[in-house]
Design a protein around this motif. Structure first.
Motif, PDB file in Angstrom:
ATOM      1  N   UNK A  87       0.829  -1.203   0.000  1.00  0.00           N
ATOM      2  CA  UNK A  87       0.000   0.000   0.000  1.00  0.00           C
ATOM      3  C   UNK A  87       0.867   1.258   0.000  1.00  0.00           C
ATOM      4  N   UNK A  88       2.027   1.182  -0.634  1.00  0.00           N
ATOM      5  CA  UNK A  88       2.969   2.287  -0.594  1.00  0.00           C
ATOM      6  C   UNK A  88       2.435   3.570  -1.181  1.00  0.00           C
ATOM      7  N   UNK A  89       1.755   3.471  -2.319  1.00  0.00           N
ATOM      8  CA  UNK A  89       1.242   4.682  -2.965  1.00  0.00           C
ATOM      9  C   UNK A  89       0.073   5.268  -2.185  1.00  0.00           C
ATOM     10  N   UNK A  90      -0.791   4.415  -1.670  1.00  0.00           N
ATOM     11  CA  UNK A  90      -1.911   4.909  -0.865  1.00  0.00           C
ATOM     12  C   UNK A  90      -1.388   5.602   0.390  1.00  0.00           C
ATOM     13  N   UNK A  91      -0.393   4.994   1.042  1.00  0.00           N
ATOM     14  CA  UNK A  91       0.204   5.607   2.228  1.00  0.00           C
ATOM     15  C   UNK A  91       0.810   6.968   1.894  1.00  0.00           C
ATOM     16  N   UNK A  92       1.495   7.044   0.769  1.00  0.00           N
ATOM     17  CA  UNK A  92       2.082   8.311   0.336  1.00  0.00           C
ATOM     18  C   UNK A  92       0.987   9.339   0.054  1.00  0.00           C
ATOM     19  N   UNK A  93      -0.113   8.888  -0.544  1.00  0.00           N
ATOM     20  CA  UNK A  93      -1.217   9.799  -0.822  1.00  0.00           C
ATOM     21  C   UNK A  93      -1.830  10.371   0.447  1.00  0.00           C
ATOM     22  N   UNK A  94      -1.968   9.540   1.472  1.00  0.00           N
ATOM     23  CA  UNK A  94      -2.481  10.024   2.766  1.00  0.00           C
ATOM     24  C   UNK A  94      -1.553  11.097   3.325  1.00  0.00           C
ATOM     25  N   UNK A  95      -0.252  10.843   3.257  1.00  0.00           N
ATOM     26  CA  UNK A  95       0.723  11.823   3.751  1.00  0.00           C
ATOM     27  C   UNK A  95       0.619  13.135   2.988  1.00  0.00           C
ATOM     28  N   UNK A  96       0.437  13.057   1.682  1.00  0.00           N
ATOM     29  CA  UNK A  96       0.331  14.269   0.869  1.00  0.00           C
ATOM     30  C   UNK A  96      -0.923  15.062   1.223  1.00  0.00           C
ATOM     31  N   UNK A  97      -2.035  14.380   1.398  1.00  0.00           N
ATOM     32  CA  UNK A  97      -3.286  15.048   1.745  1.00  0.00           C
ATOM     33  C   UNK A  97      -3.161  15.761   3.087  1.00  0.00           C
ATOM     34  N   UNK A  98      -2.617  15.060   4.078  1.00  0.00           N
ATOM     35  CA  UNK A  98      -2.448  15.660   5.399  1.00  0.00           C
ATOM     36  C   UNK A  98      -1.451  16.812   5.370  1.00  0.00           C
ATOM     37  N   UNK A  99      -0.388  16.675   4.593  1.00  0.00           N
ATOM     38  CA  UNK A  99       0.585  17.764   4.456  1.00  0.00           C
ATOM     39  C   UNK A  99      -0.070  18.985   3.833  1.00  0.00           C
ATOM     40  N   UNK A 100      -0.880  18.759   2.793  1.00  0.00           N
ATOM     41  CA  UNK A 100      -1.545  19.868   2.121  1.00  0.00           C
ATOM     42  C   UNK A 100      -2.477  20.640   3.028  1.00  0.00           C
ATOM     43  N   UNK A 101      -3.055  19.983   4.041  1.00  0.00           N
ATOM     44  CA  UNK A 101      -3.910  20.694   4.984  1.00  0.00           C
ATOM     45  C   UNK A 101      -3.139  21.761   5.746  1.00  0.00           C
ATOM     46  N   UNK A 102      -1.842  21.552   5.929  1.00  0.00           N
ATOM     47  CA  UNK A 102      -1.021  22.549   6.628  1.00  0.00           C
ATOM     48  C   UNK A 102      -0.419  23.545   5.640  1.00  0.00           C
ATOM     49  N   UNK A 103       0.103  23.043   4.521  1.00  0.00           N
ATOM     50  CA  UNK A 103       0.671  23.937   3.522  1.00  0.00           C
ATOM     51  C   UNK A 103       1.106  23.114   2.305  1.00  0.00           C
ATOM     52  N   UNK A 104       0.909  23.664   1.120  1.00  0.00           N
ATOM     53  CA  UNK A 104       1.297  22.942  -0.093  1.00  0.00           C
ATOM     54  C   UNK A 104       2.800  22.701  -0.165  1.00  0.00           C
ATOM     55  N   UNK A 105       3.592  23.568   0.440  1.00  0.00           N
ATOM     56  CA  UNK A 105       5.043  23.382   0.426  1.00  0.00           C
ATOM     57  C   UNK A 105       5.487  22.227   1.314  1.00  0.00           C
ATOM     58  N   UNK A 106       4.569  21.706   2.127  1.00  0.00           N
ATOM     59  CA  UNK A 106       4.895  20.537   2.955  1.00  0.00           C
ATOM     60  C   UNK A 106       4.908  19.248   2.145  1.00  0.00           C
ATOM     61  N   UNK A 107       4.663  19.331   0.856  1.00  0.00           N
ATOM     62  CA  UNK A 107       4.564  18.134   0.007  1.00  0.00           C
ATOM     63  C   UNK A 107       5.863  17.336  -0.046  1.00  0.00           C
ATOM     64  N   UNK A 108       6.993  17.972   0.206  1.00  0.00           N
ATOM     65  CA  UNK A 108       8.272  17.270   0.122  1.00  0.00           C
ATOM     66  C   UNK A 108       8.803  16.825   1.478  1.00  0.00           C
ATOM     67  N   UNK A 109       7.993  16.970   2.524  1.00  0.00           N
ATOM     68  CA  UNK A 109       8.455  16.576   3.858  1.00  0.00           C
ATOM     69  C   UNK A 109       8.448  15.060   4.011  1.00  0.00           C
ATOM     70  N   UNK A 110       7.405  14.400   3.489  1.00  0.00           N
ATOM     71  CA  UNK A 110       7.232  12.967   3.691  1.00  0.00           C
ATOM     72  C   UNK A 110       7.538  12.176   2.420  1.00  0.00           C
ATOM     73  N   UNK A 111       7.828  10.897   2.592  1.00  0.00           N
ATOM     74  CA  UNK A 111       8.053   9.912   1.520  1.00  0.00           C
ATOM     75  C   UNK A 111       9.402  10.139   0.837  1.00  0.00           C
TER      76      UNK A 111
END
Length: 398
Positions: A66-90
């Motif tokens: 479920x690597x891509x789904x897990x990454x997608x969850x991280x991206x969604x949650x990061x975006x709630x704080x800021x779009x620039x947080x997209x490179x923090x996880x994964x």
């Protein structure tokens, strides 16, 4: 911060609940509120390094099924704080050398990008052709024992922060380098460490997404060992399609996360603000517009996760992934624009996260292929269903 938008996917995959809690706890600690431009920008690279210490930079690699789904969850949650947080996880773009590099190269990149939290960049777009891969002029001249890389890439992100770049170019023989018809040369991919002699960077000032640098990568007679190739010569198209089909969905989910936060903030505001003696929430037109935006965000989010589930199962629909990125970013832009409107003049200030979200999402409607052409990828797929597939990257030029 509400989790909204990913409840359905967590119900389908309860095994990802613990990871979701870890990501949320990390964000609550290090980025507790949405970023406003007036408050200054976080040190995003330092935040990524802290995420590596928390083992949140390997979620797409270690979650095998479920690597891509897990990454997608991280991206969604990061975006709630800021779009620039997209490179923090994964692992981000480091996923390409991790998946397609030699064992030695993959091990080296794993140490840098996953364990240490260094950032990998990607250099595909070119000034004269955008994302039209057949139109690329960057060449890797084959000198037998090495490759010599020359060309210019831009505009691209992470030019100042990346420890290296996945560069897409055309391998040509030394004897025919001057006369080769580059549009007919298959694409190849190579890992280029930033410190390599001949790698030069030039920054530009973008409208949004200012948390990471933006600009050009100038490659001047860069000598590279052939061990830095990803896959075999000519494998660039396969690598590009596989990586960017998922990555476009990630960028869509970042924007949809931002939109979900904006909708929630607007819902809270409509309950507390009044027009005369009437709460904004009681005005039918306001409620209808906010409800429509929430429904569109929910639908786009669901489509993105459905496509990520299919990728994790070994089925990649490149055309659908292209259109989902376009739909998600367009939907998010409309939702944030409405949220800004509902916040009135306050939403138009740098002390509100709305204006930054709007600028950032506007940029992500261009990145990785402009949205009109991404929609056309799906259209051509539908219209030419009984014909050989057209090279969709001819349709994804900036």
């Amino acid at each position: 911060m509400p989790v909204g938008g990913i409840t359905t996917i967590l119900n389908r995959h309860p095994e990802l609940a613990e990871l979701t809690s870890r990501i949320t706890a990390f964000l609550d600690t290090h980025l507790p509120a949405p970023v406003c431009e007036a408050e200054g920008r976080p040190d995003w690279l330092a935040l990524r390094e802290q995420a590596a210490q928390a083992r949140l930079t390997d979620i797409d690699i270690e979650q095998a099924e479920l690597g891509r789904v897990a990454q997608g969850i991280a991206m969604f949650l990061a975006g709630q704080r800021d779009c620039d947080a997209r490179d923090v996880f994964s692992s981000g773009h480091a996923a390409m050398p991790l998946r397609y590099g030699s064992p030695e190269l993959a091990g080296h990149i794993h140490e840098l990008a996953v364990k240490q939290g260094k950032l990998a960049g990607v250099a595909s777009s070119e000034p004269q052709s955008g994302s039209d891969l057949r139109g690329f002029r960057t060449v890797l001249v084959d000198h037998g024992d090495r490759l010599v890389l020359s060309g210019t890439k831009g505009l691209i992100s992470r030019v100042a922060e990346a420890c290296g770049f996945v560069v897409f170019g055309k391998i040509v023989d030394r004897a025919g380098a001057e006369t080769a018809d580059l549009r007919e040369v298959p694409l190849s991919a190579v890992w280029v460490p930033t410190e390599t002699k001949g790698v030069l960077t030039e920054t530009a000032d973008p409208l949004g997404m200012r948390g990471w640098s933006f600009g050009y990568l100038h490659l001047v007679d860069v000598c590279l060992d052939k061990a830095l190739l990803l896959g075999a010569p000519g494998d660039g198209r396969r690598i590009f399609d596989a990586h960017f089909s998922a990555w476009r969905l990630m960028m869509s989910l970042v924007c949809l996360g931002a939109a979900s936060a904006a909708i929630q903030e607007s819902a809270d505001r409509t309950r507390s603000r009044t027009v005369g003696r009437t709460p904004l929430a009681a005005i039918p037109s306001v409620a209808a517009r906010l409800g429509a935006a929430a429904a569109e965000v929910e639908a786009a989010t669901s489509w993105c996760f459905t496509l990520l589930e299919r990728i994790d199962q070994g089925e990649t629909d490149t055309a659908a992934c292209s259109a989902a990125k376009a739909l998600g970013t367009d939907t998010a832009y409309r939702a944030v624009d409405l949220a800004l409107q509902l916040h009135g003049s306050e939403g138009y200030t740098r002390t509100s996260p709305m204006e930054k979200r709007l600028r950032d999402i506007r940029g992500l409607r261009i990145a990785d292929g402009p949205n009109d052409t991404l929609y056309s990828v799906l259209a051509h797929s539908l219209m030419n269903a009984d014909q050989p597939a057209r090279d969709h990257r001819e349709l994804t030029r900036h």
